[in-house]
Design a protein around this motif. Sequence first.
Motif, PDB file in Angstrom:
ATOM      1  N   ASP A 176      71.056 -47.756  87.229  1.00  0.00           N
ATOM      2  CA  ASP A 176      71.707 -48.113  85.896  1.00  0.00           C
ATOM      3  C   ASP A 176      70.470 -48.482  85.060  1.00  0.00           C
ATOM      4  N   GLN A 177      69.250 -49.035  85.513  1.00  0.00           N
ATOM      5  CA  GLN A 177      68.272 -49.402  84.800  1.00  0.00           C
ATOM      6  C   GLN A 177      67.607 -48.274  84.134  1.00  0.00           C
ATOM      7  N   ILE A 178      67.728 -47.146  84.782  1.00  0.00           N
ATOM      8  CA  ILE A 178      66.983 -45.827  84.241  1.00  0.00           C
ATOM      9  C   ILE A 178      67.919 -44.734  83.625  1.00  0.00           C
ATOM     10  N   ALA A 179      69.286 -44.984  83.733  1.00  0.00           N
ATOM     11  CA  ALA A 179      70.286 -44.140  83.327  1.00  0.00           C
ATOM     12  C   ALA A 179      70.255 -43.657  81.942  1.00  0.00           C
ATOM     13  N   GLY A 180      70.068 -44.641  81.039  1.00  0.00           N
ATOM     14  CA  GLY A 180      69.841 -44.096  79.664  1.00  0.00           C
ATOM     15  C   GLY A 180      68.857 -43.201  79.305  1.00  0.00           C
ATOM     16  N   ASN A 181      67.887 -43.126  80.097  1.00  0.00           N
ATOM     17  CA  ASN A 181      66.789 -42.086  79.927  1.00  0.00           C
ATOM     18  C   ASN A 181      66.809 -40.761  80.742  1.00  0.00           C
ATOM     19  N   VAL A 182      68.079 -40.451  81.532  1.00  0.00           N
ATOM     20  CA  VAL A 182      68.023 -39.468  82.308  1.00  0.00           C
ATOM     21  C   VAL A 182      69.503 -38.530  82.311  1.00  0.00           C
ATOM     22  N   SER A 183      69.479 -37.571  82.557  1.00  0.00           N
ATOM     23  CA  SER A 183      70.822 -36.736  82.189  1.00  0.00           C
ATOM     24  C   SER A 183      71.699 -37.400  82.989  1.00  0.00           C
ATOM     25  N   GLN A 184      72.952 -37.536  82.235  1.00  0.00           N
ATOM     26  CA  GLN A 184      74.287 -38.197  82.981  1.00  0.00           C
ATOM     27  C   GLN A 184      74.745 -37.419  84.069  1.00  0.00           C
ATOM     28  N   GLU A 185      74.366 -36.094  84.151  1.00  0.00           N
ATOM     29  CA  GLU A 185      75.078 -35.330  85.020  1.00  0.00           C
ATOM     30  C   GLU A 185      74.139 -35.634  86.566  1.00  0.00           C
ATOM     31  N   LEU A 186      72.788 -35.721  86.287  1.00  0.00           N
ATOM     32  CA  LEU A 186      72.064 -36.335  87.477  1.00  0.00           C
ATOM     33  C   LEU A 186      72.355 -37.722  87.863  1.00  0.00           C
ATOM     34  N   VAL A 187      72.661 -38.431  86.766  1.00  0.00           N
ATOM     35  CA  VAL A 187      73.016 -39.907  87.409  1.00  0.00           C
ATOM     36  C   VAL A 187      74.462 -39.834  88.193  1.00  0.00           C
ATOM     37  N   HIS A 188      75.343 -39.184  87.665  1.00  0.00           N
ATOM     38  CA  HIS A 188      76.213 -39.158  88.293  1.00  0.00           C
ATOM     39  C   HIS A 188      76.276 -38.516  89.940  1.00  0.00           C
ATOM     40  N   HIS A 189      75.258 -37.186  89.831  1.00  0.00           N
ATOM     41  CA  HIS A 189      75.038 -36.751  91.112  1.00  0.00           C
ATOM     42  C   HIS A 189      74.359 -37.596  91.907  1.00  0.00           C
ATOM     43  N   ALA A 190      73.329 -38.541  91.456  1.00  0.00           N
ATOM     44  CA  ALA A 190      72.423 -39.498  92.446  1.00  0.00           C
ATOM     45  C   ALA A 190      73.347 -40.653  92.867  1.00  0.00           C
ATOM     46  N   LYS A 191      74.389 -40.963  91.972  1.00  0.00           N
ATOM     47  CA  LYS A 191      75.318 -42.165  92.626  1.00  0.00           C
ATOM     48  C   LYS A 191      76.330 -41.641  93.427  1.00  0.00           C
ATOM     49  N   TYR A 192      77.002 -40.808  93.122  1.00  0.00           N
ATOM     50  CA  TYR A 192      78.133 -40.325  93.933  1.00  0.00           C
ATOM     51  C   TYR A 192      78.307 -39.073  94.846  1.00  0.00           C
ATOM     52  N   VAL A 193      77.445 -38.091  94.473  1.00  0.00           N
ATOM     53  CA  VAL A 193      77.514 -36.683  95.153  1.00  0.00           C
ATOM     54  C   VAL A 193      76.592 -36.652  96.470  1.00  0.00           C
ATOM     55  N   GLU A 194      75.125 -36.746  95.994  1.00  0.00           N
ATOM     56  CA  GLU A 194      74.260 -36.884  96.989  1.00  0.00           C
ATOM     57  C   GLU A 194      73.613 -38.174  96.694  1.00  0.00           C
ATOM     58  N   PRO A 195      73.851 -39.036  97.259  1.00  0.00           N
ATOM     59  CA  PRO A 195      73.395 -40.644  96.834  1.00  0.00           C
ATOM     60  C   PRO A 195      71.869 -40.786  97.093  1.00  0.00           C
ATOM     61  N   ILE A 196      70.999 -41.142  96.212  1.00  0.00           N
ATOM     62  CA  ILE A 196      69.557 -41.193  96.492  1.00  0.00           C
ATOM     63  C   ILE A 196      69.013 -42.449  95.383  1.00  0.00           C
ATOM     64  N   ASN A 197      67.982 -43.008  95.582  1.00  0.00           N
ATOM     65  CA  ASN A 197      67.558 -44.229  95.020  1.00  0.00           C
ATOM     66  C   ASN A 197      66.960 -43.860  93.523  1.00  0.00           C
ATOM     67  N   ALA A 198      66.578 -44.915  92.810  1.00  0.00           N
ATOM     68  CA  ALA A 198      66.203 -44.792  91.287  1.00  0.00           C
ATOM     69  C   ALA A 198      65.002 -43.752  91.438  1.00  0.00           C
ATOM     70  N   GLU A 199      64.099 -44.407  92.223  1.00  0.00           N
ATOM     71  CA  GLU A 199      62.638 -43.602  92.256  1.00  0.00           C
ATOM     72  C   GLU A 199      62.912 -41.950  92.350  1.00  0.00           C
ATOM     73  N   GLN A 200      63.744 -41.639  93.497  1.00  0.00           N
ATOM     74  CA  GLN A 200      63.924 -40.231  93.851  1.00  0.00           C
ATOM     75  C   GLN A 200      64.766 -39.701  92.619  1.00  0.00           C
ATOM     76  N   LEU A 201      65.615 -40.337  91.761  1.00  0.00           N
ATOM     77  CA  LEU A 201      66.258 -39.737  90.646  1.00  0.00           C
ATOM     78  C   LEU A 201      65.492 -39.560  89.544  1.00  0.00           C
TER      79      LEU A 201
END
Length: 395
Positions: A275-300
């Motif tokens: 969430d801390q970097i979500a405002g600077n990253v594509s929301q599609e990637l954020v959703h993917h990182a959160k729920y589809v293939e979970p990864i951490n903030a650094e990997q996102l």
Amino acid sequence: MKQINIRGPIVSDAEKWIYDFFEMACTTPGSFLAELQEADGEDVLVLINSVGGYVTQAAEIYEAIRSYSGKVTGKVIGQACSCASFIACAMYCEISPIGEIFIHNCSGGMEGDYRAMQQAKDALMQTNDNIILAYQEKTGLPKEQLQKMMDKNTTLSAREAVNMGFVDKISENSNYETKIDDRGMVAAAFGGVLPISNLSEQKRMALSALAHGIPSMVGEKNISQQREEPMGKLSDFLASNKDANNEYQTLIENAKKDAREEGITSERARMSAIDQIAGNVSQELVHHAKYVEPINAEQLALMALQNGAVATATQLNGEQPESGVQTDTTQPEQAGGTATINMEQLAKMTADFITSNAAGIQSPAKNPLTGAPGTDSVITDQMAKDASASVSKYL
């Protein structure tokens, strides 16, 4: 006629459970006296095949035989060594043609100065005198002769034992059932402990484990019960032991609870960092990182850079980067009006992540920041530095 066996080492009642555990023969005063009481005055046949053991424990058996109200007859069917030899002297006793009698001085240990050593010597000499009295009563031999025989660790054949009066007769064929213990010759005094040299490696390890960690509650009754009633499957054991089952279920529930709490805490931390970097990253990637293939903030953050999905500070102001890279310039709304993450922090975090993982990350087909064609080679240290510089350039 009741038959009582004196087999194996003669030890204390407190040590019997150890021999039972290893399924080894032993004799204790308690077990012998219990059988003698069961006889209740009827004739008793005592079969002896023992390496000896503790003098005081054997003395209790010796006196029990002498005090028994009925007739007691003994037979040495293998060997009567050490203190087992004076037990044979407590009654009319026969000996197998291949039987043996072995006599020697008693032994013991002591720590201390010369006075303690002298006291130990006096105690040993007194015990020797007591044993000699038992031999004298049976054989009629003088004390000096018996002491010399004990000093030499004397072994007597069946014929010698009869001739010297230690036993009364060489036995003829008998109908009693017995099992001869093959424990070897006793070289000197018997210490009263298990003959470790005769144990298998597995049993030595088991004995060592018992010596270092067995609970005090474990004793003769417990060990015998465990041998006769093996636990079998865990489910069967738990089904028949309510308290153990309750404790087991409590442990399982606590483990599940701890695992859930740890998982929840870890997942919350992961979501918060994204969430801390979500405002600077594509929301599609954020959703993917959160729920589809979970990864951490650094990997996102790394994924966003590789896919050109980072909204830089100049893009948030409506400007285009010098490289001409086209990215989404729409600033996502922040919950509660919270400001977006500082892009310098994001750049540093991403560059550090790339540098630390350069050896295992493949280059993208096209550098999202410079537009330069990528290669199929692994990112090098220099490429990681270039990526860091490129990120900083557009801040």
